[in-house]
Design a protein around this motif. Sequence first.
Motif, PDB file in Angstrom:
ATOM      1  N   ASP A   4       0.807  -1.217   0.000  1.00  0.00           N
ATOM      2  CA  ASP A   4       0.000   0.000   0.000  1.00  0.00           C
ATOM      3  C   ASP A   4       0.845   1.275   0.000  1.00  0.00           C
ATOM      4  N   ASN A   5       2.127   1.143  -0.358  1.00  0.00           N
ATOM      5  CA  ASN A   5       3.016   2.315  -0.391  1.00  0.00           C
ATOM      6  C   ASN A   5       3.477   2.626  -1.814  1.00  0.00           C
ATOM      7  N   VAL A   6       2.569   2.468  -2.776  1.00  0.00           N
ATOM      8  CA  VAL A   6       2.923   2.516  -4.195  1.00  0.00           C
ATOM      9  C   VAL A   6       2.637   3.890  -4.798  1.00  0.00           C
ATOM     10  N   ILE A   7       3.620   4.414  -5.521  1.00  0.00           N
ATOM     11  CA  ILE A   7       3.468   5.640  -6.302  1.00  0.00           C
ATOM     12  C   ILE A   7       3.835   5.321  -7.749  1.00  0.00           C
ATOM     13  N   VAL A   8       2.976   5.694  -8.681  1.00  0.00           N
ATOM     14  CA  VAL A   8       3.251   5.545 -10.107  1.00  0.00           C
ATOM     15  C   VAL A   8       3.536   6.940 -10.672  1.00  0.00           C
ATOM     16  N   TYR A   9       4.623   7.066 -11.413  1.00  0.00           N
ATOM     17  CA  TYR A   9       5.151   8.378 -11.827  1.00  0.00           C
ATOM     18  C   TYR A   9       5.551   8.302 -13.302  1.00  0.00           C
ATOM     19  N   PRO A  10       4.594   8.429 -14.235  1.00  0.00           N
ATOM     20  CA  PRO A  10       4.890   8.264 -15.665  1.00  0.00           C
ATOM     21  C   PRO A  10       5.812   9.353 -16.223  1.00  0.00           C
ATOM     22  N   THR A  11       6.431   9.037 -17.343  1.00  0.00           N
ATOM     23  CA  THR A  11       7.359   9.964 -18.009  1.00  0.00           C
ATOM     24  C   THR A  11       6.611  10.992 -18.856  1.00  0.00           C
ATOM     25  N   TRP A  12       7.351  11.977 -19.356  1.00  0.00           N
ATOM     26  CA  TRP A  12       6.793  13.104 -20.103  1.00  0.00           C
ATOM     27  C   TRP A  12       7.248  13.054 -21.569  1.00  0.00           C
ATOM     28  N   TYR A  13       6.823  14.039 -22.345  1.00  0.00           N
ATOM     29  CA  TYR A  13       7.126  14.050 -23.774  1.00  0.00           C
ATOM     30  C   TYR A  13       8.636  14.013 -24.015  1.00  0.00           C
ATOM     31  N   SER A  14       9.091  12.959 -24.642  1.00  0.00           N
ATOM     32  CA  SER A  14      10.488  12.684 -25.001  1.00  0.00           C
ATOM     33  C   SER A  14      11.335  12.251 -23.820  1.00  0.00           C
ATOM     34  N   GLY A  15      10.829  12.395 -22.595  1.00  0.00           N
ATOM     35  CA  GLY A  15      11.620  12.090 -21.412  1.00  0.00           C
ATOM     36  C   GLY A  15      11.718  10.593 -21.140  1.00  0.00           C
ATOM     37  N   GLN A  16      12.770  10.212 -20.437  1.00  0.00           N
ATOM     38  CA  GLN A  16      12.955   8.840 -19.972  1.00  0.00           C
ATOM     39  C   GLN A  16      13.038   8.843 -18.451  1.00  0.00           C
ATOM     40  N   PHE A  19       7.956  24.898 -17.756  1.00  0.00           N
ATOM     41  CA  PHE A  19       9.106  24.268 -17.101  1.00  0.00           C
ATOM     42  C   PHE A  19       9.179  24.560 -15.603  1.00  0.00           C
ATOM     43  N   ALA A  20       8.137  25.169 -15.049  1.00  0.00           N
ATOM     44  CA  ALA A  20       8.016  25.199 -13.591  1.00  0.00           C
ATOM     45  C   ALA A  20       7.930  23.778 -13.051  1.00  0.00           C
ATOM     46  N   GLY A  21       7.437  22.860 -13.885  1.00  0.00           N
ATOM     47  CA  GLY A  21       7.373  21.460 -13.500  1.00  0.00           C
ATOM     48  C   GLY A  21       8.392  20.610 -14.217  1.00  0.00           C
ATOM     49  N   GLY A  22       9.330  21.252 -14.869  1.00  0.00           N
ATOM     50  CA  GLY A  22      10.309  20.538 -15.681  1.00  0.00           C
ATOM     51  C   GLY A  22      11.370  19.839 -14.870  1.00  0.00           C
ATOM     52  N   PRO A  23      12.328  19.246 -15.548  1.00  0.00           N
ATOM     53  CA  PRO A  23      13.304  18.387 -14.868  1.00  0.00           C
ATOM     54  C   PRO A  23      14.296  19.153 -13.999  1.00  0.00           C
ATOM     55  N   PRO A  66       7.210   4.058 -15.172  1.00  0.00           N
ATOM     56  CA  PRO A  66       7.104   3.365 -16.450  1.00  0.00           C
ATOM     57  C   PRO A  66       7.428   4.321 -17.600  1.00  0.00           C
ATOM     58  N   ASN A  67       8.247   3.875 -18.524  1.00  0.00           N
ATOM     59  CA  ASN A  67       8.591   4.695 -19.688  1.00  0.00           C
ATOM     60  C   ASN A  67       7.488   4.582 -20.742  1.00  0.00           C
ATOM     61  N   MET A  68       7.079   5.714 -21.277  1.00  0.00           N
ATOM     62  CA  MET A  68       6.051   5.699 -22.309  1.00  0.00           C
ATOM     63  C   MET A  68       6.473   4.885 -23.521  1.00  0.00           C
ATOM     64  N   VAL A  75      -0.718   8.672  -8.052  1.00  0.00           N
ATOM     65  CA  VAL A  75      -0.165   8.785  -9.396  1.00  0.00           C
ATOM     66  C   VAL A  75       0.101  10.264  -9.630  1.00  0.00           C
ATOM     67  N   THR A  76       1.286  10.574 -10.127  1.00  0.00           N
ATOM     68  CA  THR A  76       1.647  11.969 -10.393  1.00  0.00           C
ATOM     69  C   THR A  76       2.511  12.046 -11.632  1.00  0.00           C
ATOM     70  N   GLY A  77       2.527  13.203 -12.273  1.00  0.00           N
ATOM     71  CA  GLY A  77       3.363  13.364 -13.457  1.00  0.00           C
ATOM     72  C   GLY A  77       3.262  14.758 -14.030  1.00  0.00           C
ATOM     73  N   TRP A  78       4.300  15.108 -14.767  1.00  0.00           N
ATOM     74  CA  TRP A  78       4.406  16.423 -15.406  1.00  0.00           C
ATOM     75  C   TRP A  78       4.036  16.315 -16.877  1.00  0.00           C
ATOM     76  N   SER A  79       3.293  17.294 -17.398  1.00  0.00           N
ATOM     77  CA  SER A  79       3.043  17.424 -18.825  1.00  0.00           C
ATOM     78  C   SER A  79       2.325  16.185 -19.375  1.00  0.00           C
ATOM     79  N   MET A  80       2.947  15.425 -20.272  1.00  0.00           N
ATOM     80  CA  MET A  80       2.302  14.190 -20.722  1.00  0.00           C
ATOM     81  C   MET A  80       2.244  13.152 -19.610  1.00  0.00           C
ATOM     82  N   GLY A  81       3.093  13.286 -18.606  1.00  0.00           N
ATOM     83  CA  GLY A  81       2.953  12.470 -17.405  1.00  0.00           C
ATOM     84  C   GLY A  81       1.658  12.804 -16.676  1.00  0.00           C
TER      85      GLY A  81
END
Length: 338
Positions: free
Chosen positions: A38-50, A314-318, A74-76, A125-131
């Motif tokens: 129950d301690n799971v976070i899913v954090y998808p990648t963004w446009y072109s990002g790995q 890019f306030a949420g960028g890498p 997970p990588n898109m 679940v959280t993510g930036w842009s396409m994430g």
Amino acid sequence: MTDYKMFDLGDVVLQCKKTLRDVKLAYKTYGTLNAAKDNVIVYPTWYSGQHYENEWLIGAGMALDPAKYFIIIPNMLGNGLSTSASNCPAPYNASRFPDITAYDNVKCQHKLVTELFGIGKVALVTGWSMGALQTYHWGAMYPDMVERILPFMGSAKCSRHNHVFLEGAKAALLADVAFEDGWYTSPPTKGLRAFGRVYAGWGFSQAFYRHKLDMEVMGYASLEDFMVGFWEGLFLNRDANNLLTMLSTWQNGDISNNELFNGDFVKALGAIKAKAIVMPASTDLYFPPADNEFEVAHMPNATLQVVETHWGHFAGGPGTSPADIKVLDDALKGLLAS
């Protein structure tokens, strides 16, 4: 040496009604899955990002702390690590690589989470842009599984204005004769550089350029230095067909465009049960707060928290804006504690 693993998905029938064979999803985990799972976070990648370009938000003492949580990135599909135009064998290689939707991505990610790890609940679940686009999909597609979401600098549906921007970037890439309709044997560098220059007018805000943050904060010697060093450099490291794959994913982003909701966007938003903080940037040129205001108004358990910033998208960028990262991290901590 690679720092990630592959999950075999077998043959996947996509929303575009094409079958992608022997699909592999690249992923990396951080921290340890606890006994209760129950301690799971899913954090998808963004446009072109790995995945490694997501790591700036993970660390000791941060909201995404591997000492507390089991974080899955997970990588898109199409990002060059997971099955992509650049690594797929014929006949679906290069420009024949099929269109991939965020729905396709999240269905594959759900299989990774449930079948490989046996996880039944996701804390966040959280993510930036396409994430963020994928975050909304997780909430709408699996409402009884996802407890919290925090999409930042993104939206649940690609707006018409956003679609037009992407057409401009795409046209710059396709105009390079070296692109050869996607069958290039060496990178179409003129097109990739032009792609970056189109992006440069959108990724940061007018205020960012007015205050010369590219020079005063990021350390570039001039505007041209920034255009070449940051923007051209960013996309020269990407494969052109992969960029087009993910661009299509972005343009076709819509949490209601599937058999669950049949195009009813308000119904899809209403299906998200997760406690949500939706976090736009005040100066984001892709995803203005007004788009998120509409979304939050139709989500049953969501609040809007606008990040006041000069840094635009890019306030949420890498890891580019430490002050904005703190605002985001604090919001994530509060949401996880709720």
